[in-house]
Design a protein around this motif. Structure first.
Motif, PDB file in Angstrom:
ATOM      1  N   ASN A  79     -39.058 101.360 -15.521  1.00 41.99           N
ATOM      2  CA  ASN A  79     -37.936 100.063 -16.818  1.00 41.99           C
ATOM      3  C   ASN A  79     -36.424 100.968 -17.157  1.00 41.99           C
ATOM      4  O   ASN A  79     -37.309 102.062 -17.619  1.00 41.99           O
ATOM      5  CB  ASN A  79     -39.241  99.797 -17.714  1.00 41.99           C
ATOM      6  CG  ASN A  79     -39.809  98.182 -17.758  1.00 41.99           C
ATOM      7  OD1 ASN A  79     -38.654  97.927 -18.541  1.00 41.99           O
ATOM      8  ND2 ASN A  79     -40.632  97.903 -17.795  1.00 41.99           N
TER       9      ASN A  79
ATOM     10  N   LYS B 247     -34.522 102.928 -20.643  1.00 44.99           N
ATOM     11  CA  LYS B 247     -35.099 103.338 -21.623  1.00 44.99           C
ATOM     12  C   LYS B 247     -36.624 104.438 -21.218  1.00 44.99           C
ATOM     13  O   LYS B 247     -36.758 104.675 -22.435  1.00 44.99           O
ATOM     14  CB  LYS B 247     -35.573 102.615 -22.455  1.00 44.99           C
ATOM     15  CG  LYS B 247     -34.178 102.060 -22.807  1.00 44.99           C
ATOM     16  CD  LYS B 247     -32.756 102.357 -22.495  1.00 44.99           C
ATOM     17  CE  LYS B 247     -32.315 103.339 -22.686  1.00 44.99           C
ATOM     18  NZ  LYS B 247     -31.072 104.037 -22.457  1.00 44.99           N
ATOM     19  N   CYS B 248     -37.435 104.643 -20.373  1.00 46.08           N
ATOM     20  CA  CYS B 248     -38.637 104.838 -19.892  1.00 46.08           C
ATOM     21  C   CYS B 248     -38.293 106.243 -19.565  1.00 46.08           C
ATOM     22  O   CYS B 248     -39.652 106.622 -19.275  1.00 46.08           O
ATOM     23  CB  CYS B 248     -39.981 103.702 -19.347  1.00 46.08           C
ATOM     24  SG  CYS B 248     -39.834 102.389 -19.776  1.00 46.08           S
ATOM     25  N   GLY B 249     -37.427 106.654 -19.185  1.00 51.02           N
ATOM     26  CA  GLY B 249     -37.086 108.141 -19.089  1.00 51.02           C
ATOM     27  C   GLY B 249     -35.991 108.132 -17.317  1.00 51.02           C
ATOM     28  O   GLY B 249     -36.981 108.946 -16.381  1.00 51.02           O
TER      29      GLY B 249
ATOM     30  N   ILE C 286     -44.801 114.736 -21.244  1.00 45.45           N
ATOM     31  CA  ILE C 286     -44.445 115.436 -22.201  1.00 45.45           C
ATOM     32  C   ILE C 286     -45.095 116.280 -22.446  1.00 45.45           C
ATOM     33  O   ILE C 286     -45.031 117.831 -22.996  1.00 45.45           O
ATOM     34  CB  ILE C 286     -43.989 114.161 -23.506  1.00 45.45           C
ATOM     35  CG1 ILE C 286     -42.715 113.631 -23.638  1.00 45.45           C
ATOM     36  CG2 ILE C 286     -43.890 114.747 -24.700  1.00 45.45           C
ATOM     37  CD1 ILE C 286     -40.784 114.626 -23.590  1.00 45.45           C
TER      38      ILE C 286
ATOM     39  N   CYS D 113     -34.921 120.584 -16.116  1.00 41.06           N
ATOM     40  CA  CYS D 113     -34.757 119.069 -16.536  1.00 41.06           C
ATOM     41  C   CYS D 113     -35.149 118.962 -17.481  1.00 41.06           C
ATOM     42  O   CYS D 113     -35.614 117.833 -17.670  1.00 41.06           O
ATOM     43  CB  CYS D 113     -36.255 118.228 -15.091  1.00 41.06           C
ATOM     44  SG  CYS D 113     -35.371 118.481 -13.428  1.00 41.06           S
ATOM     45  N   SER D 114     -35.719 119.970 -18.510  1.00 49.20           N
ATOM     46  CA  SER D 114     -36.232 119.580 -20.194  1.00 49.20           C
ATOM     47  C   SER D 114     -34.824 118.576 -20.362  1.00 49.20           C
ATOM     48  O   SER D 114     -33.303 119.080 -20.687  1.00 49.20           O
ATOM     49  CB  SER D 114     -36.404 120.477 -21.063  1.00 49.20           C
ATOM     50  OG  SER D 114     -34.523 121.600 -21.081  1.00 49.20           O
ATOM     51  N   PHE D 115     -34.459 117.696 -21.626  1.00 45.81           N
ATOM     52  CA  PHE D 115     -33.938 117.487 -22.431  1.00 45.81           C
ATOM     53  C   PHE D 115     -33.023 117.595 -23.575  1.00 45.81           C
ATOM     54  O   PHE D 115     -31.697 117.583 -23.171  1.00 45.81           O
ATOM     55  CB  PHE D 115     -34.861 116.330 -23.605  1.00 45.81           C
ATOM     56  CG  PHE D 115     -33.725 115.679 -24.674  1.00 45.81           C
ATOM     57  CD1 PHE D 115     -33.907 114.703 -24.388  1.00 45.81           C
ATOM     58  CD2 PHE D 115     -33.216 116.584 -25.976  1.00 45.81           C
ATOM     59  CE1 PHE D 115     -32.750 113.276 -25.329  1.00 45.81           C
ATOM     60  CE2 PHE D 115     -32.411 115.421 -26.393  1.00 45.81           C
ATOM     61  CZ  PHE D 115     -31.984 114.109 -26.140  1.00 45.81           C
TER      62      PHE D 115
ATOM     63  N   PHE E  24     -27.571 108.055 -22.481  1.00 47.87           N
ATOM     64  CA  PHE E  24     -28.499 108.731 -21.971  1.00 47.87           C
ATOM     65  C   PHE E  24     -29.587 109.278 -22.946  1.00 47.87           C
ATOM     66  O   PHE E  24     -30.427 109.801 -22.420  1.00 47.87           O
ATOM     67  CB  PHE E  24     -28.275 109.049 -20.343  1.00 47.87           C
ATOM     68  CG  PHE E  24     -28.098 107.809 -19.490  1.00 47.87           C
ATOM     69  CD1 PHE E  24     -28.853 106.622 -19.190  1.00 47.87           C
ATOM     70  CD2 PHE E  24     -26.621 107.786 -19.445  1.00 47.87           C
ATOM     71  CE1 PHE E  24     -28.241 104.736 -18.720  1.00 47.87           C
ATOM     72  CE2 PHE E  24     -26.284 106.446 -18.499  1.00 47.87           C
ATOM     73  CZ  PHE E  24     -27.189 105.024 -18.156  1.00 47.87           C
TER      74      PHE E  24
ATOM     75  N   GLY F 242     -35.342 111.875 -26.733  1.00 50.98           N
ATOM     76  CA  GLY F 242     -36.453 112.551 -25.353  1.00 50.98           C
ATOM     77  C   GLY F 242     -37.663 112.990 -26.566  1.00 50.98           C
ATOM     78  O   GLY F 242     -38.038 113.608 -25.623  1.00 50.98           O
TER      79      GLY F 242
HETATM   80  P1  A3P Z   1     -34.531 108.442 -26.839  1.00 58.08           P
HETATM   81  O1  A3P Z   1     -33.975 106.936 -26.979  1.00 58.08           O
HETATM   82  O2  A3P Z   1     -35.790 107.584 -27.790  1.00 58.08           O
HETATM   83  O3  A3P Z   1     -34.848 109.368 -26.625  1.00 58.08           O
HETATM   84  P2  A3P Z   1     -33.290 106.257 -19.366  1.00 58.08           P
HETATM   85  O4  A3P Z   1     -33.159 107.285 -18.392  1.00 58.08           O
HETATM   86  O5  A3P Z   1     -34.592 105.421 -18.605  1.00 58.08           O
HETATM   87  O6  A3P Z   1     -32.089 105.000 -20.203  1.00 58.08           O
HETATM   88  O7  A3P Z   1     -34.522 106.322 -20.737  1.00 58.08           O
HETATM   89  C1  A3P Z   1     -33.761 106.981 -21.573  1.00 58.08           C
HETATM   90  C2  A3P Z   1     -34.652 108.014 -22.258  1.00 58.08           C
HETATM   91  O8  A3P Z   1     -35.232 109.091 -22.144  1.00 58.08           O
HETATM   92  C3  A3P Z   1     -33.369 108.122 -23.853  1.00 58.08           C
HETATM   93  O9  A3P Z   1     -35.231 108.132 -24.784  1.00 58.08           O
HETATM   94  C4  A3P Z   1     -33.557 109.969 -24.042  1.00 58.08           C
HETATM   95  O10 A3P Z   1     -33.360 110.436 -24.538  1.00 58.08           O
HETATM   96  C5  A3P Z   1     -34.427 109.872 -22.662  1.00 58.08           C
HETATM   97  N1  A3P Z   1     -34.668 110.850 -21.824  1.00 58.08           N
HETATM   98  C6  A3P Z   1     -32.876 111.462 -21.905  1.00 58.08           C
HETATM   99  N2  A3P Z   1     -33.534 112.596 -20.863  1.00 58.08           N
HETATM  100  C7  A3P Z   1     -35.208 112.773 -21.089  1.00 58.08           C
HETATM  101  C8  A3P Z   1     -35.351 114.283 -20.795  1.00 58.08           C
HETATM  102  N3  A3P Z   1     -35.174 115.443 -19.754  1.00 58.08           N
HETATM  103  N4  A3P Z   1     -36.918 114.263 -21.113  1.00 58.08           N
HETATM  104  C9  A3P Z   1     -37.473 113.814 -22.384  1.00 58.08           C
HETATM  105  N5  A3P Z   1     -36.942 112.419 -22.032  1.00 58.08           N
HETATM  106  C10 A3P Z   1     -35.665 112.195 -21.763  1.00 58.08           C
END
Ligand code: A3P
Length: 285
Positions: free
Chosen positions: A64, A66-68, A185, A220-222, A249, A253
């Motif tokens: 989905n 925004k789920c990462g 996480i 791969c960390s945020f 994107f 995180g």
């Molecule tokens: P937030 O808006 O809560 O920070 P998608 O990639 O599906 O569009 O999801 C985006 C969400 O994943 C955002 O959440 C983004 O900050 C978070 N994100 C991106 N890279 C990440 C990472 N390496 N680890 C954890 N979260 C991450």
């Protein structure tokens, strides 16, 4: 042939223009097979249905929005490209049933990695994202919340999207891996090891002793991804007045950021909607 393709594209565009349409988010969404799509993505899913045939060794990353997704793409790529020069992963936000010929996972033979996330954090992430891509006046949190809670959001209803892949993961555990953002996480190394095994690229004992799974987590960390020059500048896509910058994107995180934006009452409301929609499935979000 190009003629057949042109005729298919024309037919699809025609079909999309006849679908029920509703406004509210940064662009109107169309309803197709019980899910809401941005119009060009409804056309896309029709093409996928007609012509996409994955190879048996492909992996589809189905999340989905925004789920990462970005995070999962990085993890799967980093894990699998230890051995191969080319990535094997394809990413798709497509919901299960509009895509599926009956039993498509069994008939396609490929693997699917699905990741879901607390709907409250997903919603807050989407709300920020929509207001980043649109040049229109901001969508208020309250209005966005009422739409999301009704199931009206891109690739929504959110709960059906999760539920369909959840059921498929129970029916086909070897083919569909169901993960949760919050679990990764909390215990990233454990899940990176599990993901590598599922992807057919398990870590050897020597690799584990050498700390390779920890290295994948770090790469791969945020912090690492969001600071890469390539993710900080430039556009991901542009359509009309919708401009999507790559940096959109990466926001925070974090788990639980919803409390900084939504009221407790809103949180309770979304939780109770999810409880009701997922009742009896064994899935808790
Ligand atoms: P937030 O808006 O809560 O920070 P998608 O990639 O599906 O569009 O999801 C985006 C969400 O994943 C955002 O959440 C983004 O900050 C978070 N994100 C991106 N890279 C990440 C990472 N390496 N680890 C954890 N979260 C991450």
């Amino acid at each position: 042939t190009s003629e057949a393709l042109a005729s298919e594209i024309h037919g699809t565009t025609d079909l999309v223009s006849k679908l029920p349409t509703r406004e509210g988010w940064s662009e109107p969404l169309v309803l197709y097979k019980n899910y809401w799509f941005r119009p060009h993505l409804a056309a896309n899913i029709m093409h996928v249905q007609n012509s996409f045939k994955p190879r048996h060794d492909d992996t589809i990353l189905a999340l989905n929005p925004k789920c990462g997704t970005t995070w999962m793409k990085a993890l799967a790529f980093t894990i699998t490209s230890r051995f191969r020069e080319a990535p094997i992963s394809k990413t798709s936000h497509h919901p299960y049933s509009p895509l599926a010929a009956p039993n498509f996972i069994a008939s396609w033979g490929c693997r699917v990695v699905y990741m879901c996330r607390d709907p409250k954090d997903t919603f807050v992430s989407r709300w920020h994202f929509e207001n980043r891509v649109s040049r229109e006046p901001n969508i208020s949190l309250e209005y966005a919340f009422s739409m999301f809670s009704e199931g009206f959001s891109a690739y929504g209803p959110f709960w059906y999207h999760c539920l369909e892949y959840w059921k498929e993961s129970i029916a086909n555990p070897d083919k569909v891996l169901f993960l949760k953002y919050e679990d990764i996480i909390l215990e990233p190394v454990k899940y990176v090891i599990r993901l590598a095994t599922f992807l057919g690229a398990p870590f050897s004992t020597k690799e584990e002793e050498d700390g390779i799974p920890e290295e994948v987590v770090r790469l791969c960390s945020f912090e690492k991804l969001s600071n890469l020059q390539t993710n900080q500048t430039g556009e991901f896509s542009r359509r009309g007045n919708l401009v999507l910058e790559k940096s959109a994107f990466f926001r925070k995180g974090k788990v639980g950021d919803w409390v900084n934006h939504m009221s407790e009452e809103m949180g309770r409301k979304l939780d109770s909607i999810m409880d009701e929609k997922l009742k009896g499935s064994g899935l808790v979000l």
